[in-house]
Each structure stands twice: as C-alpha cells, then as structure tokens.
Write a protein that holds these residues in place. Structure first.
Motif, short mmCIF file in Angstrom:
data_model
loop_
_atom_site.label_atom_id
_atom_site.label_comp_id
_atom_site.label_asym_id
_atom_site.label_seq_id
_atom_site.Cartn_x
_atom_site.Cartn_y
_atom_site.Cartn_z
N UNK A 1 0.83 -1.19 0.00
CA UNK A 1 0.00 0.00 0.00
C UNK A 1 0.87 1.24 0.00
N UNK A 2 0.35 2.28 -0.63
CA UNK A 2 1.07 3.54 -0.71
C UNK A 2 0.18 4.62 -0.12
N UNK A 3 0.78 5.45 0.72
CA UNK A 3 0.04 6.55 1.34
C UNK A 3 -0.09 7.67 0.33
N UNK A 4 -1.34 8.05 0.05
CA UNK A 4 -1.60 9.11 -0.90
C UNK A 4 -1.56 10.48 -0.26
N UNK A 5 -1.65 11.53 -1.07
CA UNK A 5 -1.63 12.91 -0.58
C UNK A 5 -2.81 13.21 0.33
N UNK A 12 -1.03 -1.16 -4.10
CA UNK A 12 -0.09 -1.12 -5.22
C UNK A 12 -0.48 -2.24 -6.19
N UNK A 13 -1.34 -1.91 -7.12
CA UNK A 13 -1.82 -2.89 -8.08
C UNK A 13 -0.96 -2.85 -9.33
N UNK A 14 -0.59 -4.03 -9.80
CA UNK A 14 0.17 -4.13 -11.02
C UNK A 14 -0.45 -5.21 -11.90
N UNK A 15 -0.48 -4.94 -13.17
CA UNK A 15 -0.95 -5.95 -14.11
C UNK A 15 0.19 -6.92 -14.38
N UNK A 16 -0.16 -8.19 -14.45
CA UNK A 16 0.85 -9.18 -14.79
C UNK A 16 1.25 -8.99 -16.25
#
Length: 113
Positions: A1-5, A12-16
């Motif tokens: 997870x990333x803390x947003x503004x 943190x979603x990434x496509x395979x």
C-alpha cells in the motif's frame, strides 16, 4: 500500500505481464462469445491477464481441428486432385461445402462451448 496525498492508503496494483499473440478469426469469435454470453469467465480471464493467451490457444486449436476435419471429409467424399483436374467447378463446390461443414463443427465444439 502507498500513502496518498489525501492520507489514504492505496493498494499497489500491477498488471501481470501479458503475452502479445496475434488473434485470428476464431479467437475474435471466442472473445465476442465470452463477452456476450460468459461475462464472468471473460472478466476472470481479463483480470488474471490470461485472456490473450486463451484466445490464442482457441485460435490455434480451431485451425488444427479445421485441417483435420477438412482432410477427413475430403477422403470420405472422394474429393481428390484428380477431380480438381477433371472438373474444377464440382471440386470447388464440394470443397466449399466441406469447409463450411467443418467450420460449423469447430464453432460448436470449441468456440461456443
């Protein structure tokens, strides 16, 4: 997870990594069928990054099945190179009929199943 503004954590979603296969006629037909009639399966394949590979496999399988069926039907109906040399119009008509019949079988067995 990333803390947003905005002080909210975002995943943190990434496509395979997906494959970049060229999809032919039968793959596109399968894609349309899945979109219209099997929406859950289509979304599942899409979200898992497996859609392009699935469509490619269907396309290859259909092409191979068509070759086998056409060859078998040619033998059964006596459509030979000799017939082609002697009576081209009859040969063309019989081959068109064979290809159409084989395609109907392939569509029912593979694409629309």
């Amino acid at each position: 997870y990333t803390l947003g503004e905005d002080e909210i954590y975002y995943p943190n979603l990434e496509l395979t990594e997906t494959t970049d296969y060229q999809i032919g006629k039968y793959g596109r037909m399968r894609q349309n069928y899945l979109k219209e009639h099997r929406k859950a399966a289509y979304r599942n394949l899409l979200l898992n990054g497996e859609l392009n590979e699935h469509l490619h496999k269907v396309d290859v399988e259909c092409e191979q099945r068509m070759e086998v069926l056409v060859r078998q039907m040619q033998e059964q109906q006596g459509v030979t190179e000799q017939l082609k040399a002697e009576n081209q119009m009859q040969w063309v008509g019989m081959m068109n009929n064979i290809r159409q019949t084989a395609e109907e079988v392939v569509l029912q067995e593979i694409v629309y199943s």
